[in-house]
Scaffold this motif. Structure first.
Motif, PDB file in Angstrom:
ATOM      1  N   PHE A 197      -2.036   7.553  -7.213  1.00  0.00           N
ATOM      2  CA  PHE A 197      -3.258   7.039  -6.590  1.00  0.00           C
ATOM      3  C   PHE A 197      -3.704   7.914  -5.421  1.00  0.00           C
ATOM      4  CE2 PHE A 197      -0.934   3.493  -8.474  1.00  0.00           C
ATOM      5  CZ  PHE A 197      -1.911   2.930  -9.291  1.00  0.00           C
ATOM      6  N   ASP A 202      -6.246   9.907  -5.258  1.00  0.00           N
ATOM      7  CA  ASP A 202      -7.693   9.794  -5.069  1.00  0.00           C
ATOM      8  C   ASP A 202      -8.047   8.511  -4.324  1.00  0.00           C
ATOM      9  OD1 ASP A 202      -8.161  12.193  -6.310  1.00  0.00           O
ATOM     10  OD2 ASP A 202      -8.629  11.313  -8.270  1.00  0.00           O
ATOM     11  N   VAL A 203      -7.296   7.461  -4.581  1.00  0.00           N
ATOM     12  CA  VAL A 203      -7.531   6.192  -3.888  1.00  0.00           C
ATOM     13  C   VAL A 203      -7.278   6.369  -2.391  1.00  0.00           C
ATOM     14  CG1 VAL A 203      -6.696   3.821  -3.576  1.00  0.00           C
ATOM     15  CG2 VAL A 203      -6.981   4.758  -5.881  1.00  0.00           C
ATOM     16  N   LYS A 218     -10.006   8.442  -0.690  1.00  0.00           N
ATOM     17  CA  LYS A 218     -11.210   7.630  -0.546  1.00  0.00           C
ATOM     18  C   LYS A 218     -11.021   6.617   0.577  1.00  0.00           C
ATOM     19  CE  LYS A 218     -14.214   4.488  -3.190  1.00  0.00           C
ATOM     20  NZ  LYS A 218     -14.002   3.287  -2.355  1.00  0.00           N
ATOM     21  N   ASP A 219      -9.877   5.955   0.593  1.00  0.00           N
ATOM     22  CA  ASP A 219      -9.603   4.959   1.628  1.00  0.00           C
ATOM     23  C   ASP A 219      -9.588   5.590   3.013  1.00  0.00           C
ATOM     24  OD1 ASP A 219      -9.375   2.969  -0.261  1.00  0.00           O
ATOM     25  OD2 ASP A 219      -7.180   2.955  -0.286  1.00  0.00           O
ATOM     26  N   TYR A 235       0.833  -1.201   0.000  1.00  0.00           N
ATOM     27  CA  TYR A 235       0.000   0.000   0.000  1.00  0.00           C
ATOM     28  C   TYR A 235       0.870   1.253   0.000  1.00  0.00           C
ATOM     29  CZ  TYR A 235      -3.904   3.104   0.971  1.00  0.00           C
ATOM     30  OH  TYR A 235      -4.847   4.101   0.868  1.00  0.00           O
TER      31      TYR A 235
END
Length: 227
Positions: free
Chosen positions: A203, A205-206, A209-210, A194
């Motif tokens: 990433f 945006d990922v 969101k996470d 990760y």
């Protein structure tokens, strides 16, 4: 929407409710924010109210929030992966949540004692923690002169400690995480994957969101936050 205020407090307030505060919180002195962030009390109070209103079923938020009780559950700065996962699991959080919520270390500063043991007399074989980038260690030693230095503060995410972004992961990937608990993320296959993925910068945006999901919040509201 960007909200310009003392938003260093925001992830700490929410993580306090979840019992998974960043370890540096334990190093903050009483009254610290009265000078650096006069609106801290109002910010934390509002965030607590908002969090309780939007709390997800998976998170068991209580009716009373106790800083003392939360402090007893703080992941220590020297924690390794087994201890971190145990602490997070006790709060209903998994390994991914650990990797995600560690990203809150992109904000704020920490006192020298929370990381000095990595710089001086780390072990019989090493004077400094070998998992810490040597150049970064040298830089930290210019600020933190000894294990007993309780006055010095260092940025947890150098150069970006006032902005909620993904630069923390780039530092950790370069072995420049301030705490042993940050370095520990590279010792587990899942957390390392990760960290390395988010560290690419592709990433963001990922991550937002996470982070929102792990906090039971809307991830968009964390973007571009500045203290």
């Amino acid at each position: 929407m960007a909200i310009k205020s003392c938003l260093l407090l925001l992830p700490l307030a929410l993580l306090l409710l979840g019992g998974s505060l960043p370890p540096a919180v334990a190093q903050l002195e009483v009254g610290y924010y009265s000078k650096t962030c006069p609106n801290a009390e109002a910010i934390v109070r509002n965030e607590m109210k908002n969090h309780l209103r939007r709390a997800q079923p998976r998170r068991r938020d209580g009716k009373v929030s106790s800083a003392t009780e939360a402090a007893d559950q703080l992941p220590p700065a020297f924690a390794d992966i087994p201890l971190l996962t145990k602490i997070f699991a006790s709060n209903g959080l998994d390994v991914k949540d650990l990797a995600v919520l560690s990203g809150a270390h992109t904000l704020g500063t920490a006192h020298c004692p929370s990381y000095a043991s990595r710089l001086y007399d780390f072990s019989g074989a090493h004077s400094a923690d070998p998992s810490l980038d040597s150049e970064y260690a040298d830089r930290l030693r210019t600020r933190c002169k000894s294990v007993g230095d309780t006055a010095t503060l260092s940025e947890m995410d150098p150069g970006s400690y006032r902005t909620f972004d993904t630069s923390y992961y780039r530092n950790v990937a370069k072995r420049r995480g301030l705490f042993q608990s940050d370095a520990a993320l590279l010792t587990d296959v899942n957390t390392r994957e990760y960290v390395q993925r988010i560290a690419t910068g592709k990433f963001d945006d990922v991550f937002f969101k996470d982070f929102g999901e792990s906090n039971g919040q809307d991830g968009q509201r964390w973007r571009d936050h500045r203290c």
